[in-house]
Scaffold this motif. Structure first.
Motif, PDB file in Angstrom:
ATOM      1  N   THR A 100       4.344  10.908  -4.191  1.00 28.42           N
ATOM      2  CA  THR A 100       3.068  10.010  -4.437  1.00 28.42           C
ATOM      3  C   THR A 100       2.181   9.634  -3.398  1.00 28.42           C
ATOM      4  N   HIS A 101       2.139  10.089  -2.412  1.00 27.36           N
ATOM      5  CA  HIS A 101       1.099   9.942  -1.318  1.00 27.36           C
ATOM      6  C   HIS A 101       1.147  11.202  -0.264  1.00 27.36           C
TER       7      HIS A 101
ATOM      8  N   ASP B   4      -8.682   8.584  -3.939  1.00 28.15           N
ATOM      9  CA  ASP B   4      -7.447   8.361  -3.772  1.00 28.15           C
ATOM     10  C   ASP B   4      -6.948   9.173  -2.665  1.00 28.15           C
TER      11      ASP B   4
ATOM     12  N   THR C  71       5.683   5.240  -2.842  1.00 30.47           N
ATOM     13  CA  THR C  71       4.650   4.436  -2.412  1.00 30.47           C
ATOM     14  C   THR C  71       3.965   3.501  -3.684  1.00 30.47           C
ATOM     15  N   TYR C  72       4.499   4.055  -4.917  1.00 33.06           N
ATOM     16  CA  TYR C  72       4.188   3.264  -6.151  1.00 33.06           C
ATOM     17  C   TYR C  72       5.028   4.174  -7.179  1.00 33.06           C
ATOM     18  N   ASN C  73       5.016   3.611  -8.378  1.00 33.34           N
ATOM     19  CA  ASN C  73       5.807   3.998  -9.702  1.00 33.34           C
ATOM     20  C   ASN C  73       5.032   4.928 -10.446  1.00 33.34           C
TER      21      ASN C  73
ATOM     22  N   LYS D 273      10.375   0.716   0.577  1.00 36.67           N
ATOM     23  CA  LYS D 273      10.729   1.562  -0.484  1.00 36.67           C
ATOM     24  C   LYS D 273      10.094   2.808  -0.493  1.00 36.67           C
ATOM     25  N   SER D 274       9.256   3.235   0.504  1.00 37.94           N
ATOM     26  CA  SER D 274       8.543   4.600   0.493  1.00 37.94           C
ATOM     27  C   SER D 274       9.568   5.445   1.290  1.00 37.94           C
TER      28      SER D 274
END
Length: 206
Positions: free
Chosen positions: A146-147, A72, A134-136, A193-194
């Protein structure tokens, strides 16, 4: 369309894994500032050489081990920092806090639209890049990061700003790609959203 999904499943691929491999530029393809430190150069070379050698075409959440077939985002950063004899935290959120605690973080204001903005004047090859949204996440992290990726600088042939790490569906040279390697560094669009949150130098990379 159903036959295509079936065929991909026979190959053991997901739709994200069907993206091309990321880019693999050589160190000589980068236009680094003349004052780039030896530690930064060694870190960047390690990242480029590791990606080109491993050629991992999967994004595997929770992985920092290339033997699993992929990383990841924070797993790839963790792997490279550990190979540089640095002891980093594991997650992107913790890596953000680590750099912030060291006093190395530059936070980018909401609404920044261009990489030519003055806030990026201190950005150097080898710095970590951080995004939110980038995600929840569901792990109780105390920040919204998140990234994460590693900034490489610009490519010589046209000045394209690039980064390296593991990601799923970001682009390089006009096509979406997946896995561990080089991608274009750009800010999210206004409709995304990011958000790009900031950047900073890992402790131990000067």
């Amino acid at each position: 369309m159903r036959w295509l999904v079936f065929f991909i499943s026979l190959l053991g691929l997901t739709s994200t894994q069907a993206h091309p491999l990321p880019g693999f530029p050589a160190f000589a393809d980068l236009d680094l500032p003349e004052d780039t430190s030896p530690k930064r150069i060694a870190f960047i070379k390690l990242a480029l050489e590791s990606a080109a050698e491993l050629k991992l075409n999967k994004y595997i959440f929770g992985s920092a081990d290339p033997s699993r077939g992929g990383f990841d985002c924070s797993g790839s950063v963790f792997y490279l920092l550990e190979k540089s004899d640095i002891d980093p935290p594991r997650s992107s959120a913790a890596q953000f806090d680590w750099i912030k605690k060291a006093g190395n973080l530059t936070e980018v204001p909401v609404g920044t639209k261009s990489l030519d903005a003055p806030i990026f004047d201190k950005l150097q090859p080898g710095d970590l890049l951080f995004w939110s949204g980038t995600y929840n996440p569901a792990d109780g992290r105390t920040n919204k990061i998140t990234h994460v990726q590693i900034y490489l600088g610009r490519e010589k042939k046209d000045g394209l700003q690039v980064m390296i790490g593991s990601t799923d569906g970001r682009s390089y040279r006009g096509s979406q790609r997946t896995g561990f390697g080089t991608y274009q560094f750009k800010l999210p669009s206004a409709s995304s959203k990011s958000r790009f949150v900031g950047y900073g130098t890992p402790p131990g990379i000067k």
